[in-house]
Design a protein around this motif. Structure first.
Motif, PDB file in Angstrom:
ATOM      1  N   SER A  37       0.803  -1.219   0.000  1.00  0.00           N
ATOM      2  CA  SER A  37       0.000   0.000   0.000  1.00  0.00           C
ATOM      3  C   SER A  37       0.843   1.280   0.000  1.00  0.00           C
ATOM      4  O   SER A  37       0.330   2.357  -0.255  1.00  0.00           O
ATOM      5  CB  SER A  37      -0.929   0.014   1.215  1.00  0.00           C
ATOM      6  OG  SER A  37      -0.158  -0.011   2.402  1.00  0.00           O
ATOM      7  N   SER A  38       2.124   1.157   0.260  1.00  0.00           N
ATOM      8  CA  SER A  38       2.984   2.342   0.339  1.00  0.00           C
ATOM      9  C   SER A  38       3.485   2.756  -1.044  1.00  0.00           C
ATOM     10  O   SER A  38       4.139   1.973  -1.745  1.00  0.00           O
ATOM     11  CB  SER A  38       4.189   2.064   1.240  1.00  0.00           C
ATOM     12  OG  SER A  38       5.156   3.081   1.091  1.00  0.00           O
ATOM     13  N   TRP A  39       3.196   3.996  -1.400  1.00  0.00           N
ATOM     14  CA  TRP A  39       3.658   4.547  -2.680  1.00  0.00           C
ATOM     15  C   TRP A  39       5.188   4.625  -2.713  1.00  0.00           C
ATOM     16  O   TRP A  39       5.813   4.323  -3.728  1.00  0.00           O
ATOM     17  CB  TRP A  39       3.003   5.914  -2.879  1.00  0.00           C
ATOM     18  CG  TRP A  39       3.485   6.758  -4.015  1.00  0.00           C
ATOM     19  CD1 TRP A  39       3.802   8.081  -3.940  1.00  0.00           C
ATOM     20  CD2 TRP A  39       3.685   6.392  -5.387  1.00  0.00           C
ATOM     21  NE1 TRP A  39       4.193   8.550  -5.180  1.00  0.00           N
ATOM     22  CE2 TRP A  39       4.125   7.521  -6.080  1.00  0.00           C
ATOM     23  CE3 TRP A  39       3.547   5.196  -6.087  1.00  0.00           C
ATOM     24  CZ2 TRP A  39       4.436   7.509  -7.433  1.00  0.00           C
ATOM     25  CZ3 TRP A  39       3.848   5.186  -7.440  1.00  0.00           C
ATOM     26  CH2 TRP A  39       4.285   6.327  -8.097  1.00  0.00           C
ATOM     27  N   MET A  43       7.630   2.760  -5.423  1.00  0.00           N
ATOM     28  CA  MET A  43       8.614   3.446  -6.267  1.00  0.00           C
ATOM     29  C   MET A  43      10.008   2.861  -6.066  1.00  0.00           C
ATOM     30  O   MET A  43      10.745   2.665  -7.039  1.00  0.00           O
ATOM     31  CB  MET A  43       8.625   4.947  -5.964  1.00  0.00           C
ATOM     32  CG  MET A  43       7.411   5.686  -6.455  1.00  0.00           C
ATOM     33  SD  MET A  43       7.561   7.486  -6.262  1.00  0.00           S
ATOM     34  CE  MET A  43       7.491   7.666  -4.469  1.00  0.00           C
ATOM     35  N   ALA A  44      10.365   2.592  -4.825  1.00  0.00           N
ATOM     36  CA  ALA A  44      11.685   2.029  -4.540  1.00  0.00           C
ATOM     37  C   ALA A  44      11.844   0.658  -5.188  1.00  0.00           C
ATOM     38  O   ALA A  44      12.877   0.365  -5.812  1.00  0.00           O
ATOM     39  CB  ALA A  44      11.903   1.940  -3.027  1.00  0.00           C
ATOM     40  N   TRP A  59      20.495   5.252 -14.692  1.00  0.00           N
ATOM     41  CA  TRP A  59      19.812   5.979 -13.612  1.00  0.00           C
ATOM     42  C   TRP A  59      18.335   5.697 -13.800  1.00  0.00           C
ATOM     43  O   TRP A  59      17.772   5.930 -14.879  1.00  0.00           O
ATOM     44  CB  TRP A  59      20.070   7.481 -13.679  1.00  0.00           C
ATOM     45  CG  TRP A  59      19.717   8.194 -12.399  1.00  0.00           C
ATOM     46  CD1 TRP A  59      20.582   8.526 -11.394  1.00  0.00           C
ATOM     47  CD2 TRP A  59      18.421   8.659 -11.977  1.00  0.00           C
ATOM     48  NE1 TRP A  59      19.903   9.160 -10.369  1.00  0.00           N
ATOM     49  CE2 TRP A  59      18.562   9.250 -10.711  1.00  0.00           C
ATOM     50  CE3 TRP A  59      17.148   8.617 -12.525  1.00  0.00           C
ATOM     51  CZ2 TRP A  59      17.507   9.801  -9.995  1.00  0.00           C
ATOM     52  CZ3 TRP A  59      16.084   9.160 -11.819  1.00  0.00           C
ATOM     53  CH2 TRP A  59      16.272   9.759 -10.569  1.00  0.00           C
ATOM     54  N   THR A  60      17.705   5.184 -12.772  1.00  0.00           N
ATOM     55  CA  THR A  60      16.309   4.754 -12.860  1.00  0.00           C
ATOM     56  C   THR A  60      15.596   5.216 -11.610  1.00  0.00           C
ATOM     57  O   THR A  60      15.961   4.805 -10.506  1.00  0.00           O
ATOM     58  CB  THR A  60      16.235   3.210 -12.952  1.00  0.00           C
ATOM     59  OG1 THR A  60      17.150   2.737 -13.940  1.00  0.00           O
ATOM     60  CG2 THR A  60      14.829   2.758 -13.273  1.00  0.00           C
ATOM     61  N   TYR A  79      15.294   6.075  -6.189  1.00  0.00           N
ATOM     62  CA  TYR A  79      15.995   5.838  -7.453  1.00  0.00           C
ATOM     63  C   TYR A  79      17.163   4.898  -7.249  1.00  0.00           C
ATOM     64  O   TYR A  79      17.578   4.622  -6.125  1.00  0.00           O
ATOM     65  CB  TYR A  79      16.467   7.153  -8.077  1.00  0.00           C
ATOM     66  CG  TYR A  79      17.560   7.882  -7.312  1.00  0.00           C
ATOM     67  CD1 TYR A  79      18.911   7.637  -7.572  1.00  0.00           C
ATOM     68  CD2 TYR A  79      17.249   8.829  -6.341  1.00  0.00           C
ATOM     69  CE1 TYR A  79      19.907   8.309  -6.892  1.00  0.00           C
ATOM     70  CE2 TYR A  79      18.237   9.500  -5.651  1.00  0.00           C
ATOM     71  CZ  TYR A  79      19.570   9.243  -5.936  1.00  0.00           C
ATOM     72  OH  TYR A  79      20.558   9.915  -5.245  1.00  0.00           O
ATOM     73  N   GLN A  80      17.712   4.443  -8.370  1.00  0.00           N
ATOM     74  CA  GLN A  80      18.922   3.624  -8.410  1.00  0.00           C
ATOM     75  C   GLN A  80      19.893   4.327  -9.360  1.00  0.00           C
ATOM     76  O   GLN A  80      19.495   4.796 -10.424  1.00  0.00           O
ATOM     77  CB  GLN A  80      18.621   2.231  -8.963  1.00  0.00           C
ATOM     78  CG  GLN A  80      17.674   1.416  -8.128  1.00  0.00           C
ATOM     79  CD  GLN A  80      18.351   0.821  -6.915  1.00  0.00           C
ATOM     80  OE1 GLN A  80      19.394   0.197  -7.021  1.00  0.00           O
ATOM     81  NE2 GLN A  80      17.746   1.013  -5.757  1.00  0.00           N
ATOM     82  N   GLY A  81      21.145   4.385  -8.989  1.00  0.00           N
ATOM     83  CA  GLY A  81      22.159   5.018  -9.828  1.00  0.00           C
ATOM     84  C   GLY A  81      22.914   6.060  -9.036  1.00  0.00           C
ATOM     85  O   GLY A  81      22.789   6.153  -7.812  1.00  0.00           O
ATOM     86  N   SER A  82      23.694   6.884  -9.755  1.00  0.00           N
ATOM     87  CA  SER A  82      24.470   7.927  -9.097  1.00  0.00           C
ATOM     88  C   SER A  82      23.553   9.045  -8.604  1.00  0.00           C
ATOM     89  O   SER A  82      22.357   9.060  -8.900  1.00  0.00           O
ATOM     90  CB  SER A  82      25.519   8.475 -10.070  1.00  0.00           C
ATOM     91  OG  SER A  82      24.877   9.040 -11.193  1.00  0.00           O
ATOM     92  N   LEU A  83      24.119   9.958  -7.863  1.00  0.00           N
ATOM     93  CA  LEU A  83      23.354  11.056  -7.284  1.00  0.00           C
ATOM     94  C   LEU A  83      22.543  11.767  -8.360  1.00  0.00           C
ATOM     95  O   LEU A  83      23.058  12.093  -9.434  1.00  0.00           O
ATOM     96  CB  LEU A  83      24.309  12.046  -6.610  1.00  0.00           C
ATOM     97  CG  LEU A  83      23.666  13.166  -5.811  1.00  0.00           C
ATOM     98  CD1 LEU A  83      22.842  12.605  -4.666  1.00  0.00           C
ATOM     99  CD2 LEU A  83      24.736  14.093  -5.285  1.00  0.00           C
ATOM    100  N   GLY A  84      21.264  11.986  -8.085  1.00  0.00           N
ATOM    101  CA  GLY A  84      20.383  12.670  -9.029  1.00  0.00           C
ATOM    102  C   GLY A  84      20.173  14.116  -8.620  1.00  0.00           C
ATOM    103  O   GLY A  84      20.545  14.544  -7.527  1.00  0.00           O
ATOM    104  N   CYS A  85      19.574  14.875  -9.518  1.00  0.00           N
ATOM    105  CA  CYS A  85      19.179  16.245  -9.178  1.00  0.00           C
ATOM    106  C   CYS A  85      18.145  16.156  -8.057  1.00  0.00           C
ATOM    107  O   CYS A  85      17.331  15.231  -8.040  1.00  0.00           O
ATOM    108  CB  CYS A  85      18.561  16.932 -10.389  1.00  0.00           C
ATOM    109  SG  CYS A  85      19.702  17.132 -11.768  1.00  0.00           S
TER     110      CYS A  85
END
Length: 174
Positions: A37-39, A43-44, A59-60, A79-85
């Protein structure tokens, strides 16, 4: 709980192989999230599963609208990957364009995209899919996938990522 990991599909796989891979990955994701039930957990999990299933996904993740934040700025989510904005205003970069237009953005060369935001200098191509609440068509988030390979994404990616995002929005959108 489904704990199946898919082998990474390489860039340049045949369209039929890619479509089949997406179908399996999305079916497994739907099974994993059936009782969730957790959004944020959804997403994770989605970010992790997609990132591991496709070799060319570098980056996903999600950029979201949150109730306690300005409604014209996307804030980084799981997200997965390097640091995002951390924040992306509507209309800026590929994610901002997808948010303001509520339309998928398929970008084979990010350097040719007006106003591209370079969160990672290695990114060469990108696809961004908006998640819209079914009844209101209000934006919930965008799914952003970057690749270090030029023109890594095609209509097969778009079709399946859009189907996934429609399902996610119908399950977790209000």
């Amino acid at each position: 709980m489904v704990e199946k990991l898919h082998p990474q599909l390489p860039v340049g796989a045949a369209a039929s192989q890619k479509a089949s891979h997406y179908k399996e990955v999305i079916q497994d994701l739907q099974a994993m999230l059936q009782e969730e039930s957790s959004w944020v957990a959804a997403m994770a999990t989605t970010s992790s599963v997609l990132h591991q299933a496709f070799e060319y996904f570098h980056w996903t993740g999600f950029y979201c609208l949150w109730p306690d934040q300005p409604q014209d700025v996307l804030v980084v989510g799981p997200y997965q990957g390097s640091l995002g904005c951390l924040r992306i205003p509507f209309g800026r970069g590929v994610c901002g364009a997808a948010a303001s237009s509520k339309a998928t953005q398929l970008v084979p060369d990010v350097h040719a995209f007006p106003g591209h935001i370079a969160c990672a200098s290695s990114t060469q191509s990108e696809v961004v899919v908006p998640l819209l609440c079914p009844a209101s068509r209000q934006l919930l988030a965008v799914l952003d996938v970057d690749s270090n390979t030029p023109a890594a994404f095609d209509e097969v990616d778009v079709t399946h990522l859009e189907q996934l995002c429609v399902w996610l929005a119908s399950k977790y959108g209000s």
